[in-house]
Design an enzyme around this catalytic site. Sequence first.
Site, PDB file in Angstrom:
ATOM      1  N   ASP A  98      44.713  39.833  35.563  1.00 40.90           N
ATOM      2  CA  ASP A  98      43.465  40.587  35.705  1.00 40.90           C
ATOM      3  C   ASP A  98      43.692  41.699  36.733  1.00 40.90           C
ATOM      4  OD1 ASP A  98      40.330  39.049  35.125  1.00 40.90           O
ATOM      5  OD2 ASP A  98      40.660  41.167  35.624  1.00 40.90           O
ATOM      6  N   ASP A 199      39.441  45.252  34.943  1.00 38.36           N
ATOM      7  CA  ASP A 199      38.071  44.954  35.328  1.00 38.36           C
ATOM      8  C   ASP A 199      37.230  46.229  35.437  1.00 38.36           C
ATOM      9  OD1 ASP A 199      36.305  42.813  36.306  1.00 38.36           O
ATOM     10  OD2 ASP A 199      36.239  44.062  38.100  1.00 38.36           O
ATOM     11  N   GLU A 256      38.035  46.249  30.281  1.00 35.73           N
ATOM     12  CA  GLU A 256      36.658  45.767  30.214  1.00 35.73           C
ATOM     13  C   GLU A 256      35.754  46.979  30.389  1.00 35.73           C
ATOM     14  OE1 GLU A 256      34.798  44.069  33.564  1.00 35.73           O
ATOM     15  OE2 GLU A 256      33.563  42.706  32.387  1.00 35.73           O
ATOM     16  N   HIS A 332      34.269  34.437  31.336  1.00 37.76           N
ATOM     17  CA  HIS A 332      33.741  33.802  32.550  1.00 37.76           C
ATOM     18  C   HIS A 332      32.408  34.420  32.982  1.00 37.76           C
ATOM     19  CE1 HIS A 332      35.748  37.420  33.577  1.00 37.76           C
ATOM     20  NE2 HIS A 332      35.203  37.398  34.760  1.00 37.76           N
ATOM     21  N   ASP A 333      31.994  35.496  32.268  1.00 35.01           N
ATOM     22  CA  ASP A 333      30.735  36.170  32.619  1.00 35.01           C
ATOM     23  C   ASP A 333      29.627  35.898  31.612  1.00 35.01           C
ATOM     24  OD1 ASP A 333      32.370  39.284  33.603  1.00 35.01           O
ATOM     25  OD2 ASP A 333      31.904  37.480  34.774  1.00 35.01           O
TER      26      ASP A 333
END
Length: 556
Positions: A98, A199, A256, A332-333
């Site tokens: 990430d 991210d 993302e 995870h969000d």
Amino acid sequence: MKKKWWQKAVVYQVYPRSFQDSNGDGIGDLGGVLKRLPYIKKLGVDVIWLNPVYKSPDKDNGYDISDYRSIQPKFGNMEIFDKLLAEAHRLDLKIVMDLVVNHTSDQHEWFKESKKSKDNPYRNFYIWRDGKDGKAPNNWGSFFGGSTWEYSEATKQYYLHLFAKGQPDLNWENPEVREHVWDLMRFWLDKGIDGFRMDVVNFLSKPAGFPDAPNLEKAEYANVEPMVADGAKLNDYLREMNDKVLSNYDVMSVGEMPSSTPEDAIEYTGLEAKELNMIFQFDHVTLTMNDDPRIGKWNDKPVKLLDLKKSLSKWQKALDGKGWNSLYWNNHDRARVVSRFGNDSPKYRVKSAELLATILHMLQGTPYIYQGEELGMTNAHFKHLEDYQDIESLEAYHQIVEHEKLVDHDTMMRYLATESRDNARTPMQWNDSKNAGFTDGTPWMKLNENYSEINAEKELSNQNSIFYYYRKLIDLRHSSDLIVYGNYVELDPDDEEVFAYKRKYEGKTLLVIGNFTDKNVVRNYDVPKNKQLIISNYDDKNVKELRPYETRVYEY
Ligand code: TEU
Ligand code: CA
């Protein structure tokens, strides 16, 4: 388009702190991931995306990095990371890390220097501005509540943080910042990792002058996303990143990108783009928002199938032959897919999970499976505010219930149970022993109470489980150019109960059908007699009707 390895790959996302604890401190760690590599391999995936494992004060569960070149001690150390990477590669599993470079932690050396004085060499690594009339430089609202500006007494200026105060935004206009990022990327790529998930990478380019955002909702702070998403210089930054770093390695990149459109995505992932390979777009996971824009994502509305079909079809058609889709329900969000988009009742959870998996995995793009999705793990259905730990959930409760008093406690608890990121972060459910085999210690986060019913051991012992269904889908993808490269044609877009589409490639056709209701429905699709059923979630095939949450995939 020249065929690339990541087009045929399936990715498994590991959120390490909730995956497997190996030293009894109640927190998942790299040793735990190493221990579970055989399980991940058994699923049949090709790549593991590891959420951040770098040193961090953990204000946002590792998305606030204080040292990009060292491992968060609670997850282990670099030696264990190197062992994990080597073992993953030995098992022919790739590892994607990430990359969180829109912001750092406020504990990062760069920020500690930057805040010291206006002439510090690191001052312009971040975004500092004078206040306006004794207040913040503009009306932007942070994703985690409050203003996006924090005042620093030492130099009597404000710094920008789109997320928490502890996550100051880097100043990407500064070529020194970019060079430092290229260096830290090379550090990990030279260790042999296989790519990055980036991210909020479409927030890097901020608007000149930091103008106020239109505050149509008359909220205390304005929504910042439209101001910072897909900014003017983003393509330049991504092209530079590709030219100076990514193009020198055979790696995968996925950005993302909240609120990006298909047109944006073609710019970033187009065949000639030389930027990223694919993006995580947010269209299909933000279909229901609160009627009061000040409350944003927090709602408990069911997702309408028509809206879902329209969204997925839009992206399939727009990028076909022009770019490349990522395919995901969960991360995870997000809330757990079988609860948010399906039916997590004991009666229909399994069929519903298999239907959702089929509809996604038969599309064009690279599929991502989030840990536990392959077990049909559900939302946590927490009842008490103290069960929640995520900064986004807790700040939202504070802002919406306590500060602005927009809804009452019970309503917000319903919203949190529906949409909170905590739903995805309850510990992985391995078996029906204490703490589901996740830890011998006290778990950092409350488990979902249904782990005695829903766990990996149970799934692995049942050939008709969701786990083996996912594995069949993955095997199908690995063996079929039709599934990977075929085009996309939606059938009956206005059908409110059934999602059906076709894929075509080199004279072959795939017909994918899914009944999204708990009723029997009858549909007739003109398929030739010689059709072959390649996967279904019901055993007896020659029933005319589609049963509740039944899916069938034909090839001819
Ligand atoms: O998420 C950014 C982001 O878009 C989410 O915060 C999303 O807007 C929100 O969760 C909607 O519910 C990335 C990471 O995935 C997230 O975990 C981090 O909190 C965030 O960036 C800041 O790094
Ligand atoms: Ca641990």
